[in-house]
Design a protein around this motif. Sequence first.
Motif, PDB file in Angstrom:
ATOM      1  N   SER A  89       0.801  -1.109  -0.019  1.00  0.00           N
ATOM      2  CA  SER A  89      -0.114  -0.016   0.099  1.00  0.00           C
ATOM      3  C   SER A  89       0.746   1.256   0.013  1.00  0.00           C
ATOM      4  O   SER A  89       0.516   2.175  -0.646  1.00  0.00           O
ATOM      5  CB  SER A  89      -0.908   0.067   1.140  1.00  0.00           C
ATOM      6  N   ALA A  90       1.860   1.410   0.805  1.00  0.00           N
ATOM      7  CA  ALA A  90       2.835   2.620   0.876  1.00  0.00           C
ATOM      8  C   ALA A  90       3.406   2.615  -0.372  1.00  0.00           C
ATOM      9  O   ALA A  90       3.520   3.655  -1.121  1.00  0.00           O
ATOM     10  CB  ALA A  90       3.799   2.226   1.909  1.00  0.00           C
ATOM     11  N   GLN A  91       3.860   1.520  -1.002  1.00  0.00           N
ATOM     12  CA  GLN A  91       4.540   1.841  -2.385  1.00  0.00           C
ATOM     13  C   GLN A  91       3.590   2.372  -3.402  1.00  0.00           C
ATOM     14  O   GLN A  91       3.779   3.239  -4.224  1.00  0.00           O
ATOM     15  CB  GLN A  91       4.993   0.263  -2.967  1.00  0.00           C
ATOM     16  N   ARG A  92       2.335   1.923  -3.532  1.00  0.00           N
ATOM     17  CA  ARG A  92       1.382   2.238  -4.444  1.00  0.00           C
ATOM     18  C   ARG A  92       0.912   3.541  -4.354  1.00  0.00           C
ATOM     19  O   ARG A  92       0.471   4.358  -5.136  1.00  0.00           O
ATOM     20  CB  ARG A  92      -0.050   1.161  -4.312  1.00  0.00           C
ATOM     21  N   ALA A  93       1.119   4.015  -2.840  1.00  0.00           N
ATOM     22  CA  ALA A  93       0.703   5.489  -2.667  1.00  0.00           C
ATOM     23  C   ALA A  93       1.957   6.312  -2.840  1.00  0.00           C
ATOM     24  O   ALA A  93       2.045   7.476  -2.685  1.00  0.00           O
ATOM     25  CB  ALA A  93       0.420   5.597  -1.144  1.00  0.00           C
ATOM     26  N   GLY A  94       2.957   5.748  -3.416  1.00  0.00           N
ATOM     27  CA  GLY A  94       4.159   6.673  -3.780  1.00  0.00           C
ATOM     28  C   GLY A  94       4.972   7.026  -2.692  1.00  0.00           C
ATOM     29  O   GLY A  94       5.947   7.923  -2.863  1.00  0.00           O
ATOM     30  N   GLU A  95       5.002   6.233  -1.639  1.00  0.00           N
ATOM     31  CA  GLU A  95       5.680   6.455  -0.349  1.00  0.00           C
ATOM     32  C   GLU A  95       7.164   5.837  -0.806  1.00  0.00           C
ATOM     33  O   GLU A  95       7.230   4.971  -1.535  1.00  0.00           O
ATOM     34  CB  GLU A  95       5.413   5.888   0.836  1.00  0.00           C
ATOM     35  N   GLN A  96       8.102   6.480  -0.431  1.00  0.00           N
ATOM     36  CA  GLN A  96       9.705   6.098  -0.459  1.00  0.00           C
ATOM     37  C   GLN A  96       9.852   4.773   0.553  1.00  0.00           C
ATOM     38  O   GLN A  96       9.793   4.977   1.876  1.00  0.00           O
ATOM     39  CB  GLN A  96      10.682   7.190  -0.395  1.00  0.00           C
ATOM     40  N   VAL A  97      10.018   3.656  -0.110  1.00  0.00           N
ATOM     41  CA  VAL A  97      10.171   2.274   0.820  1.00  0.00           C
ATOM     42  C   VAL A  97      11.345   1.742   0.395  1.00  0.00           C
ATOM     43  O   VAL A  97      11.642   1.517  -0.921  1.00  0.00           O
ATOM     44  CB  VAL A  97       8.797   1.534   0.611  1.00  0.00           C
TER      45      VAL A  97
END
Length: 141
Positions: free
Chosen positions: A23-31
């Motif tokens: 979900s974080a990746q899909r939201a564009g968060e830097q992971v």
Amino acid sequence: MTDALGYFTAKLTHETDPSDVYSAQRAGEQVTLIDVRDADAWAQGRIPGAVHMPYREIVSRAPAEIPMGTPVIVYCWSPGCNGGAKAAREFALLGYPVKEMIGGYEYWAREGQPTESDEGALPRTFDPLVMTVRASSGVRR
């Protein structure tokens, strides 16, 4: 209640799961994902965008390859593998903010998140034992 609150608060501070990472990746968060398995495991399958850094190499490689202060999420094979915990400990000793992705690569793949190998993208499979799957299309709800 205070013991339980402290325990679960600390646990969530240091753990995440495949669904939340995706979900974080899909939201564009830097992971910054770190795959701590060996080279054969990495070649067989991995999370796209992950960095391959076996946990025994963290002390020598991380300071040169990952800027200090970068939050990292480590993963190993599965809940039956403690390589993620060993890696998280090494990153913590170096001073990085770190979380372990519980379930590891196994649950990432079982939940149907994207995976790849040295040959390219792997098929996505959604396992009804770990998530709700529509029977007709194999797509998760």
